[in-house]
Design a protein around this motif. Sequence first.
Motif, short mmCIF file in Angstrom:
data_model
loop_
_atom_site.label_atom_id
_atom_site.label_comp_id
_atom_site.label_asym_id
_atom_site.label_seq_id
_atom_site.Cartn_x
_atom_site.Cartn_y
_atom_site.Cartn_z
N VAL A 51 -94.44 35.11 -32.34
CA VAL A 51 -95.81 34.77 -32.53
C VAL A 51 -96.18 33.54 -32.85
N TYR A 52 -95.55 33.32 -33.95
CA TYR A 52 -95.80 31.99 -34.69
C TYR A 52 -95.62 30.76 -33.72
N VAL A 53 -94.37 30.93 -33.14
CA VAL A 53 -93.98 29.85 -32.28
C VAL A 53 -94.98 29.43 -31.12
N LEU A 98 -88.86 21.07 -35.51
CA LEU A 98 -88.97 22.42 -36.07
C LEU A 98 -88.15 23.34 -35.84
N VAL A 99 -87.27 23.74 -36.60
CA VAL A 99 -86.14 25.07 -36.46
C VAL A 99 -87.10 26.13 -37.08
N GLN A 100 -87.37 27.08 -36.09
CA GLN A 100 -88.31 28.24 -36.81
C GLN A 100 -87.13 29.11 -37.65
N LEU A 101 -87.72 29.38 -38.85
CA LEU A 101 -86.76 30.15 -39.75
C LEU A 101 -87.40 31.65 -39.85
N PRO A 102 -86.86 32.59 -40.22
CA PRO A 102 -85.43 32.68 -40.75
C PRO A 102 -84.63 32.80 -39.06
N VAL A 122 -90.44 17.65 -39.27
CA VAL A 122 -91.92 17.67 -39.61
C VAL A 122 -92.10 19.04 -40.68
N ASP A 123 -91.02 19.89 -40.86
CA ASP A 123 -91.05 20.80 -41.99
C ASP A 123 -91.03 20.15 -43.36
N GLY A 124 -90.28 18.95 -43.30
CA GLY A 124 -90.12 18.56 -44.48
C GLY A 124 -89.03 19.19 -45.52
N GLY A 233 -99.27 33.96 -49.95
CA GLY A 233 -98.58 35.09 -49.48
C GLY A 233 -99.27 35.40 -48.20
N ILE A 234 -98.37 35.73 -47.13
CA ILE A 234 -98.75 36.43 -45.99
C ILE A 234 -97.76 37.60 -45.74
N ASN A 235 -98.62 38.69 -46.26
CA ASN A 235 -97.48 40.05 -46.29
C ASN A 235 -98.32 41.02 -45.44
N ARG A 236 -97.21 41.60 -44.42
CA ARG A 236 -97.94 42.56 -43.44
C ARG A 236 -97.69 43.89 -44.24
N LEU A 237 -98.81 44.70 -44.18
CA LEU A 237 -98.64 45.97 -44.72
C LEU A 237 -98.45 47.05 -43.84
N LYS A 241 -102.12 45.69 -41.55
CA LYS A 241 -102.93 44.45 -41.92
C LYS A 241 -102.22 43.49 -42.70
N LEU A 242 -102.65 42.29 -42.56
CA LEU A 242 -102.12 40.93 -43.73
C LEU A 242 -102.73 41.27 -44.99
N THR A 243 -102.34 40.90 -45.98
CA THR A 243 -102.67 40.64 -47.24
C THR A 243 -101.87 39.69 -47.80
N VAL A 261 -106.72 35.69 -47.00
CA VAL A 261 -105.50 36.15 -46.40
C VAL A 261 -105.99 37.28 -45.39
N PRO A 262 -106.08 36.97 -44.23
CA PRO A 262 -105.93 35.78 -43.41
C PRO A 262 -106.93 34.85 -43.36
N GLY A 263 -106.73 33.58 -43.00
CA GLY A 263 -108.07 32.78 -42.82
C GLY A 263 -107.79 31.79 -44.18
N GLY A 264 -106.70 31.61 -44.75
CA GLY A 264 -106.78 30.56 -45.85
C GLY A 264 -105.79 29.57 -45.57
N VAL A 265 -104.34 29.60 -46.29
CA VAL A 265 -103.68 28.67 -46.15
C VAL A 265 -102.71 28.86 -44.87
N GLY A 266 -102.68 30.01 -44.18
CA GLY A 266 -101.89 30.06 -42.95
C GLY A 266 -102.29 29.24 -41.65
N PRO A 267 -103.77 29.22 -41.45
CA PRO A 267 -104.13 28.06 -40.41
C PRO A 267 -103.78 26.63 -40.92
N MET A 268 -103.88 26.52 -42.09
CA MET A 268 -103.55 25.07 -42.79
C MET A 268 -102.18 24.70 -42.34
N THR A 269 -101.25 25.76 -42.48
CA THR A 269 -99.69 25.22 -42.41
C THR A 269 -99.49 24.59 -40.91
N ILE A 270 -100.32 25.17 -40.00
CA ILE A 270 -99.98 24.88 -38.53
C ILE A 270 -100.63 23.57 -38.40
N ALA A 271 -101.71 23.21 -38.86
CA ALA A 271 -102.74 22.25 -38.60
C ALA A 271 -101.72 21.15 -39.50
N1 LIG Z 1 -89.45 26.30 -39.94
C1 LIG Z 1 -90.39 27.26 -40.24
N2 LIG Z 1 -91.62 26.27 -40.57
C2 LIG Z 1 -92.54 27.38 -41.09
O1 LIG Z 1 -93.51 26.83 -41.43
C3 LIG Z 1 -92.76 28.68 -41.02
C4 LIG Z 1 -91.48 29.29 -40.32
N3 LIG Z 1 -90.27 28.41 -40.37
N4 LIG Z 1 -91.13 30.53 -40.39
C5 LIG Z 1 -92.21 31.53 -40.54
C6 LIG Z 1 -93.19 30.97 -41.38
C7 LIG Z 1 -94.68 31.42 -41.33
N5 LIG Z 1 -95.42 30.61 -41.14
C8 LIG Z 1 -96.94 30.88 -40.82
C9 LIG Z 1 -97.78 29.89 -40.32
C10 LIG Z 1 -99.12 30.29 -40.10
C11 LIG Z 1 -99.71 31.47 -40.40
C12 LIG Z 1 -101.11 31.92 -40.07
O2 LIG Z 1 -101.85 30.83 -39.41
N6 LIG Z 1 -101.66 33.04 -40.41
C13 LIG Z 1 -102.80 33.34 -40.01
C14 LIG Z 1 -102.83 34.86 -39.33
C15 LIG Z 1 -102.18 35.31 -38.16
C16 LIG Z 1 -101.84 36.52 -38.07
O3 LIG Z 1 -103.01 37.05 -38.07
O4 LIG Z 1 -100.72 36.92 -37.77
C17 LIG Z 1 -103.79 33.51 -41.37
O5 LIG Z 1 -103.25 33.47 -42.42
O6 LIG Z 1 -104.85 33.45 -41.02
C18 LIG Z 1 -98.80 32.29 -40.82
C19 LIG Z 1 -97.47 32.02 -41.14
C20 LIG Z 1 -95.04 29.41 -40.83
N7 LIG Z 1 -93.55 29.44 -41.17
#
Ligand SMILES: Nc1nc(=O)c2c([nH]1)NC[C@@H]1CN(c3ccc(C(=O)N[C@@H](CCC(=O)O)C(=O)O)cc3)C=[N+]21
Length: 286
Positions: A51-53, A98-102, A122-124, A233-237, A241-243, A261-271
């Motif tokens: 989903v993230y990729v 970027l190599v997706q983890l884990p 680009v993951d730094g 934190g992005i935790n799936r309950l 639901k995310l919390t 959460v959601p709508g905070g740091v998560g979207p910024m990570t991808i941007a």
């Molecule tokens: N090499 C690597 N780099 C990463 O940066 C990396 C990774 N591996 N593995 C997994 C984690 C997780 N991660 C997220 C990015 C965006 C949201 C995000 O946009 N979340 C939305 C909600 C999405 C939803 O509804 O599931 C939000 O917080 O609003 C979440 C999680 C990046 N990661």
Amino acid sequence: MAQQARIIDGKAVAAELRAGIAREVAALKAERGLVPGLHVVLVGEDPASKVYVASKEKLAVEVGMNSVAHRLPADTTEAQLLAKLAELNADDSVDGILVQLPLPKHIDTGRIIDAIDPAKDVDGLHPINAGLLAGGKNGLVPCTPLGSMLLLKQALPSLSGLEAVVIGRSELVGRPVAQLLLQADCTVTIAHSRTRDLPAVVKRADIVIAAVGRPRMVKGDWIKPGATVIDVGINRLPDGKLTGDVDFAEAVEVAGAITPVPGGVGPMTIACLLKNTLTAFHARRG
Ligand SMILES: Nc1nc(=O)c2c([nH]1)NC[C@@H]1CN(c3ccc(C(=O)N[C@@H](CCC(=O)O)C(=O)O)cc3)C=[N+]21
């Protein structure tokens, strides 16, 4: 009762950041005929990772980048993954890797990260980029810490001299965000699972960065009234639901500003991943 905290809209800030990146990408194409390339490598079938990729791919396309996902089977060997990275390192059209983890357990994550060209990391996460950050000389900065700082600056015009408490010492978030806070002249404390009297430590903070991965661990009465709270934190309950790591309902009554959460740091990570791809493009190709 005190006024509720201002809610920092990460979704909106991220959309604005991506719009600026899209304008820059369009200009590069028009003026130089060049398109930044972001390559994401996914090994295996982890559903959350898929989903993230997909989301990273979609947003990279949306800003006009050349977005390529390399989906490798779960039984890919370390040698095969290293060969893929060597290929991407050598390809001049590849700006970000970027190599997706884990990664699957049979692959040594450290060895894989070490094999990424630091100029395309680009993951730094490469030790060269981590080392530069620790020396206050930024190379490519990890996306989540970078995004957290951008949100923090939305709430606070100046960070100088403020008490910042980072909860969590991970390589991905806790350590690098602490370096960025130090660069911004905060007084920085890194708390972790062995910290004594964590609530009292957090209570000192003008800025709380919660990056532990434990749902709703940080309670409202740990927060100093008026503090700015960034919930990484992005935790799936169990109910799906995310919390975050912060008990939002409690903290919003005490904090001055808080990310949801959601709508905070998560979207910024991808941007910030897209931002880093543009940074890597310019550093390598001018
Ligand atoms: N090499 C690597 N780099 C990463 O940066 C990396 C990774 N591996 N593995 C997994 C984690 C997780 N991660 C997220 C990015 C965006 C949201 C995000 O946009 N979340 C939305 C909600 C999405 C939803 O509804 O599931 C939000 O917080 O609003 C979440 C999680 C990046 N990661």
